[in-house]
Design an enzyme around this catalytic site. Structure first.
Site, PDB file in Angstrom:
ATOM      1  N   HIS A 186       0.821  -1.201   0.000  1.00  0.00           N
ATOM      2  CA  HIS A 186       0.000   0.000   0.000  1.00  0.00           C
ATOM      3  C   HIS A 186       0.865   1.265   0.000  1.00  0.00           C
ATOM      4  CE1 HIS A 186      -3.307   2.621   0.755  1.00  0.00           C
ATOM      5  NE2 HIS A 186      -2.672   3.124   1.799  1.00  0.00           N
ATOM      6  N   GLU A 428      14.079 -13.529 -29.831  1.00  0.00           N
ATOM      7  CA  GLU A 428      15.118 -13.421 -28.799  1.00  0.00           C
ATOM      8  C   GLU A 428      16.122 -14.562 -28.895  1.00  0.00           C
ATOM      9  OE1 GLU A 428      13.127 -13.553 -24.998  1.00  0.00           O
ATOM     10  OE2 GLU A 428      11.604 -14.910 -25.760  1.00  0.00           O
ATOM     11  N   ASP A 452      17.571 -11.107 -24.044  1.00  0.00           N
ATOM     12  CA  ASP A 452      17.920 -12.500 -24.312  1.00  0.00           C
ATOM     13  C   ASP A 452      18.655 -12.647 -25.642  1.00  0.00           C
ATOM     14  OD1 ASP A 452      17.308 -13.907 -22.065  1.00  0.00           O
ATOM     15  OD2 ASP A 452      15.192 -14.154 -22.580  1.00  0.00           O
ATOM     16  N   CYS A 499      11.006  -4.820 -27.550  1.00  0.00           N
ATOM     17  CA  CYS A 499      10.573  -4.673 -26.161  1.00  0.00           C
ATOM     18  C   CYS A 499      11.690  -4.931 -25.163  1.00  0.00           C
ATOM     19  CB  CYS A 499       9.377  -5.576 -25.872  1.00  0.00           C
ATOM     20  SG  CYS A 499       9.722  -7.322 -26.070  1.00  0.00           S
TER      21      CYS A 499
END
Lengths: 575, 87
Positions: A186, A428, A452, A499
């Site tokens: 929280h 990758e 990777d 990405c």
């Protein structure tokens, strides 16, 4: 210096305000007057309820509907007849004090609810503890104390719950440090929404710090300094100033288009590993999610997530993104991760082992459960499915066959499924990169996973510290492969995105645009810095840079050339 | 005494909002109301009991209502279930 978990970025300097620990003397006492003890319990309940109703009203007034819902759940717990009779019965039969009776009754339910494997139930456990604490504080007399905050300060506490932070006058708070909690606690969520630095999980910090001690908190590194020397203060004051300036400069970019000087629009997408990062992605103007990792649903638990739980999670992401494209990657896990529910064997070489799509094709139930949840969620937004670790067309075809079977089955069962869910792959593994032209005939899109791809191309384990100097995305071989993937994907007429970390590194932006990349996916916090580079880029200079860099023979020379180029575009941007 | 047997239809099972809806629906009545799933049993007026049962989509539940207003309870439950597609 104290180290903790970095939970919200930023730097703050200021005096500490240590919130008192909520410690109760939870000793078991034998009482004489049963009726008086039950009265005492009911008075505390009523007081806690009045307080919570105040919090609900406050949250509604401030239009914080989520917070209001949390407190409404708290009120239901306070009114729970089984909880109340449980406590009363213990007082009656065992003649124990109300505190002890409440503690044992609450623990009984905490045990039951902790066994559930849904995130929702685990949140209810936190609610239950929070509510019980409040009642205990009223039993102790006076109820929860609200600290007075007169000047700027950094809050130090063992733990902060929703009911603690709701009443804190936050306008003077500069940062948070807590002893417990992780990046999804929280405290972390509140701190990020307020854009204040926070470090959580700092062990024994409340014992080491007194209110008024001078603190420095570095939310990026997860570091806390107590009464630092003047040199450290000077260093951090400067860092803080730089951050302020950058933040202001980048904030001015939020509403501007990701367009190069030559007028080309670049798609900037966000990588998201946990749902709490979604609002940040939207806030920083992401055009969609280029990589939604699903591992968080599977890790740190003993059982596999159910189809229903996954469906809810995927649906929520799609709904939150309001029709923007969302690429969800199927489970990418292997022998290096501890997943008790799958009983994975320890492997000699986990990065070359049973991981990603290989694991899913071997554990078909895991795979089809995830695919069912994905297709069911597909009607709630613009979903794309991406398979990780594909190293051959056979693998891709096997995965697609599973997906098609699942889709047909769902339609037969009468579930609504979106008409078109594009399927793509991560590039990758070098074998796939080299065959991009062949993949382009069968896949809808590819996304280059540079982390990777770098480790597999260079045969460098990126976790091995002894060879970490050999791991570099600046290596000419890596860049040549990337160039090839982008060119072949474009020739094949499919969408190509990136990405990996390279996509979020502003030093590479211009080069990648020069190589023809039009879609970048990165962690939300990198979006604005990359957008700045995009807006400074020109097609001609980017192409020239790509040509020059691809001809360089070593990683070091490439790094130097790109870092120089970045400086140039920085100065160009300011002028 | 009235008994209601149903198979839960709602996707999330009886957690979250559906659980709160059910508890709110019955809490104003005086009858004793229990919900049973398999061998486990709980008080339907108690959110904690209901959540502890962990009722999922497809589970069969038996709700037993005993008291003066039992007919009204059954009517209210059926209305709540239809309106929210619980079972």
């Amino acid at each position: 210096m104290y180290k903790g978990v970095p939970a919200s970025p930023g730097i703050a300097l200021g005096p500490a305000l240590v919130l008192p620990k909520k410690q109760f003397q939870l000793e078991k006492k034998i009482i004489q007057d049963v009726t008086a003890e039950k009265d005492r319990f009911h008075q505390a309940l009523t007081a806690a309820k009045t307080r919570i109703e105040g919090l609900i009203a406050l949250a509604q007034e401030q239009e914080q509907t989520e917070t209001a819902k949390i407190f409404e759940a708290h009120r239901m717990v306070l009114e729970d007849p089984e909880l109340i009779t449980g406590v009363e019965q213990q007082i009656d039969q065992e003649k124990v004090n109300a505190e002890f009776a409440l503690e044992t009754t609450v623990n009984f339910y905490i045990n039951l609810l902790s066994q559930a494997n849904s995130a929702y139930m685990r949140e209810r456990v936190a609610d239950l503890k929070d509510v019980a604490n409040q009642v205990l504080q009223f039993l102790a007399g006076g109820g929860p104390q609200i600290p007075e905050i007169k000047e700027d300060c950094i809050i130090v506490a063992a733990e902060l719950t929703p009911s603690d932070t709701a009443l804190l006058p936050l306008d003077k708070v500069q940062g948070f440090i807590t002893e417990v909690g992780g990046p999804t606690s929280h405290t972390a969520i509140i701190a990020r929404s307020l854009e204040l630095p926070a470090v959580v999980g700092v062990k024994k910090i409340t014992a080491s710090v007194q209110s008024g001690d001078h603190l420095i908190i570095d939310g990026e590194q997860g570091a806390v300094f107590v009464n630092p020397d003047s040199d450290t203060i000077a260093v951090y004051r400067q860092k803080q100033e730089v951050l302020h300036r950058q933040k202001k400069e980048l904030a001015s970019l939020k509403t501007l288009a990701a367009q190069t000087k030559s007028g080309k629009t670049i798609k900037l997408l966000a990588n998201v590993g946990e749902p709490w990062e979604l609002p940040k992605a939207l806030e920083y103007g992401a055009d969609g999610i280029g990589l939604f990792r699903t591992e968080y649903l599977f890790l740190n638990r003993d059982t596999l997530p159910t189809e229903e739980e996954q469906f809810q999670a995927y649906k929520e992401v799609l709904v939150q993104m309001e029709g923007k494209p969302v690429v969800i990657r199927t489970l990418d896990i292997g022998g290096d991760k501890n997943l008790p529910s799958l009983n994975l064997e320890t492997e000699m070489n986990p990065f070359l082992g049973l991981r990603g799509i290989r694991l899913c094709l071997k554990n078909k139930t895991v795979f089809t459960t995830q695919l069912r949840a994905l297709y069911r969620a597909s009607v709630h937004g613009q979903l794309k499915i991406m398979f990780p670790m594909i190293s051959s067309l056979e693998e891709y075809r096997a995965a697609v066959k599973c997906a098609e079977e699942v889709r047909a089955q769902l339609i037969e069962e009468g579930h609504p499924v979106s008409g078109h869910v594009p399927i793509g792959i991560m590039v990758e593994v070098p074998s796939t990169a080299i065959m991009t032209d062949l993949f382009a005939k069968e896949v809808d899109f590819v996304s280059i996973g540079t982390n990777d791809l770098t480790q597999y191309t260079l045969a460098v384990d990126r976790m091995n510290e002894q060879i970490s100097h050999l791991y570099t995305p600046f290596h000419p071989a890596v860049l040549r492969l990337i160039k090839m993937v982008i060119a072949q994907a474009r020739d094949g007429g499919i969408e190509v995105s990136m990405c990996g970390e390279m996509a979020g590194d502003p030093r590479f932006t211009s080069l990648l645009i020069g190589l023809g990349l039009e879609s970048f996916s990165m962690s939300p916090s990198a979006l604005l810095a990359v957008k700045k580079q995009v807006r400074a880029a020109k097609s001609t200079t980017a192409k020239a840079l790509a040509q020059k860099v691809l001809a360089l023979p070593t990683a070091e020379e490439i790094r130097a050339a790109l870092e120089n180029a970045e400086e140039r575009s920085d100065s160009a941007c300011e002028s | 005494m009235r008994v209601l047997v149903a198979t839960v239809k709602t996707k999330t099972g009886l957690h979250a909002r559906p659980a709160a809806l059910l508890v709110n629906c019955v809490s104003k009545f005086t009858s004793t109301i229990t919900i049973k799933k398999g061998e486990q049993e709980g008080n339907l007026k108690s959110l904690l009991d209901l959540l502890s049962l962990g009722v999922e989509q497809g589970d069969q539940i038996t709700i037993t209502v005993d008291g003066k207003d039992e007919d009204e309870v059954i009517a209210a439950l059926n209305r709540c279930a239809t309106e929210n597609e619980l079972w």
